[in-house]
Design an enzyme around this catalytic site. Structure first.
Site, PDB file in Angstrom:
ATOM      1  N   THR A 222     -38.548  -3.125 -44.483  1.00  0.00           N
ATOM      2  CA  THR A 222     -39.518  -2.160 -44.895  1.00  0.00           C
ATOM      3  C   THR A 222     -40.844  -1.937 -45.059  1.00  0.00           C
ATOM      4  O   THR A 222     -41.165  -2.592 -46.056  1.00  0.00           O
ATOM      5  CB  THR A 222     -38.605  -0.594 -45.055  1.00  0.00           C
ATOM      6  OG1 THR A 222     -37.547  -0.650 -43.893  1.00  0.00           O
ATOM      7  CG2 THR A 222     -39.216   0.498 -45.132  1.00  0.00           C
ATOM      8  N   ARG A 250     -28.164   5.328 -35.534  1.00  0.00           N
ATOM      9  CA  ARG A 250     -27.874   5.464 -37.259  1.00  0.00           C
ATOM     10  C   ARG A 250     -29.579   5.738 -37.705  1.00  0.00           C
ATOM     11  O   ARG A 250     -30.375   4.987 -37.025  1.00  0.00           O
ATOM     12  CB  ARG A 250     -27.306   4.296 -37.831  1.00  0.00           C
ATOM     13  CG  ARG A 250     -27.213   3.987 -39.700  1.00  0.00           C
ATOM     14  CD  ARG A 250     -28.431   3.742 -39.538  1.00  0.00           C
ATOM     15  NE  ARG A 250     -28.668   3.567 -41.285  1.00  0.00           N
ATOM     16  CZ  ARG A 250     -29.588   2.799 -42.178  1.00  0.00           C
ATOM     17  NH1 ARG A 250     -30.713   2.525 -41.150  1.00  0.00           N
ATOM     18  NH2 ARG A 250     -29.311   2.996 -43.064  1.00  0.00           N
TER      19      ARG A 250
HETATM   20  N1  ASP Z   1     -34.739   2.121 -46.060  1.00  0.00           N
HETATM   21  C1  ASP Z   1     -34.284   1.312 -44.848  1.00  0.00           C
HETATM   22  C2  ASP Z   1     -33.498   1.970 -43.776  1.00  0.00           C
HETATM   23  O1  ASP Z   1     -32.027   1.884 -44.576  1.00  0.00           O
HETATM   24  C3  ASP Z   1     -34.170   0.237 -44.913  1.00  0.00           C
HETATM   25  C4  ASP Z   1     -35.517  -1.146 -45.912  1.00  0.00           C
HETATM   26  O2  ASP Z   1     -35.857  -0.263 -46.470  1.00  0.00           O
HETATM   27  O3  ASP Z   1     -35.582  -2.275 -45.412  1.00  0.00           O
HETATM   28  O4  ASP Z   1     -33.469   2.860 -43.048  1.00  0.00           O
END
Ligand code: ASP
Length: 355
Positions: A222, A250
């Protein structure tokens, strides 16, 4: 207790590492005696995801690619800040560079859902007005962070999802693309590997439940940015493809104001990355701001306590945090986190591993 020690050790390492380099602003506040005349040093802090980021698993070529892309993003955002642009503009421009790179789990290169689609989530918050915008589960918007910003600026809502969000983005004149625009072979193969593993575990053990999406390929990716402009305004943004193999529509923490993103000029700006379900349950980004607001904690105390509390419920990941004095901290409880910062010296700093 072990986790507290770990976070503390890491923070100390980070701080000593930053203070040792003369071109890096530390987390120490500047004197506050003459605030009215004090020129605010613009600052930009970014992350490109937290997870199992180990030097052993990284080729020198890939490390170089991450380094260069993170620096490019920092330089682009800082150029805006240094020219007197707003923290909002800097956050959007910085994130867009990472969204357009296949290296990160955002925009191009986002992870795949169980159904082999891509569903992006993104959010943005302005620390001066505490106005915010977010999109969730969108597959055709070229720049999800731009769409989140547009939700904030051009609608009466804070969050839009799926087809409705895409329709809104189109109406606002944002670029709409075919979902194949985001495709990368690497992410597709990652999904296929996980699904294959799921199938074989099912055959062996008769398990019917979906495996934890995070059990394998435990890397995130992310992207997020927090910025402070010359007017003393903070902004924060986060953009992601979510978690590999996600199902049933989700939605993670990234598009949720207070979990994945938060900004308030009175406290701090935060962008999160990690196992989203835990970040939602602990309202991580807001928790840091609230500790500062209600408890009088410093940015450092607040961020470390929040990551410690995340660890207590077995949540993994990290945050980037910046306050209106230009102090920043980047704690995480995973093996690594792609991260970087740039401030008044104008020199981009990038780190990936624990220290
Ligand atoms: N926080 C993000 C999610 O759960 C994933 C990530 O941070 O890579 O969708």
């Amino acid at each position: 207790m072990k986790k507290l020690l770990y976070i503390t050790v890491f923070t100390t390492l980070l701080l000593s590492c930053t203070t040792n380099e003369e071109n890096i602003e530390t987390t120490v506040s500047e004197p506050k005696s003459d605030d009215s005349k004090r020129e605010i040093a613009p600052t930009l802090v970014i992350h490109g995801g937290a997870g199992t980021i180990n030097k052993e698993n990284m080729s020198p070529e890939l490390e170089k690619e991450y380094n260069e892309k993170l620096k490019e993003a920092l330089n682009a955002g800082y150029k805006i800040l240094n020219a007197g642009g707003s923290s909002s503009e800097a956050v959007i421009a910085t994130i867009q560079i990472m969204e357009s790179s296949p290296l990160f789990n955002a925009g191009i290169g986002a992870v795949y859902t169980h159904d082999e689609t891509i569903e992006h989530d993104a959010s943005f918050m302005d620390g001066a007005t505490k106005n915010a915008g977010a999109v969730a589960g969108v597959s055709r918007i070229k720049s999800p962070i731009e769409a989140a910003y547009e939700v904030m600026n051009s609608s009466v809502h804070v969050m839009m999802s799926g087809k409705g969000a895409e329709m809104f983005a189109k109406q606002q004149g944002l670029d709409i693309v075919d979902p194949s625009y985001f495709y990368t072979e690497k992410r597709h193969q990652q999904l296929l590997r996980i699904k294959e593993k799921e199938r074989s575990e099912h055959d062996q053990e008769g398990k019917s439940a979906q495996m934890e999406p995070y059990e394998h390929d435990y890397k995130f990716g992310t992207v997020g940015a927090v910025a402070l402009d010359k007017n003393g305004n903070l902004a924060a943004g986060t953009s992601t493809g979510g978690m590999t193999n996600k199902r049933f529509g989700r939605i993670g923490d990234s598009p949720i104001i207070g979990a994945g993103t938060y900004a308030d000029n009175q406290t701090c700006a935060v962008s999160s990355t990690g196992h989203g379900e835990y970040f939602i349950r602990n309202v991580v980004a807001y928790d840091i701001s609230a500790r500062m607001k209600y408890k009088g904690s410093t940015l450092e105390e607040a961020a470390n306590s929040t990551i410690e509390a995340l660890g207590e419920i077995d949540g993994t990941g990290g945050v980037i945090c910046l306050d209106a004095q230009g102090n920043f901290i980047l704690p995480f409880n995973t093996a690594g986190m792609y991260r970087g910062w740039i401030n008044k010296i104008g020199h981009p700093n990038v780190l990936m591993y624990k220290n």
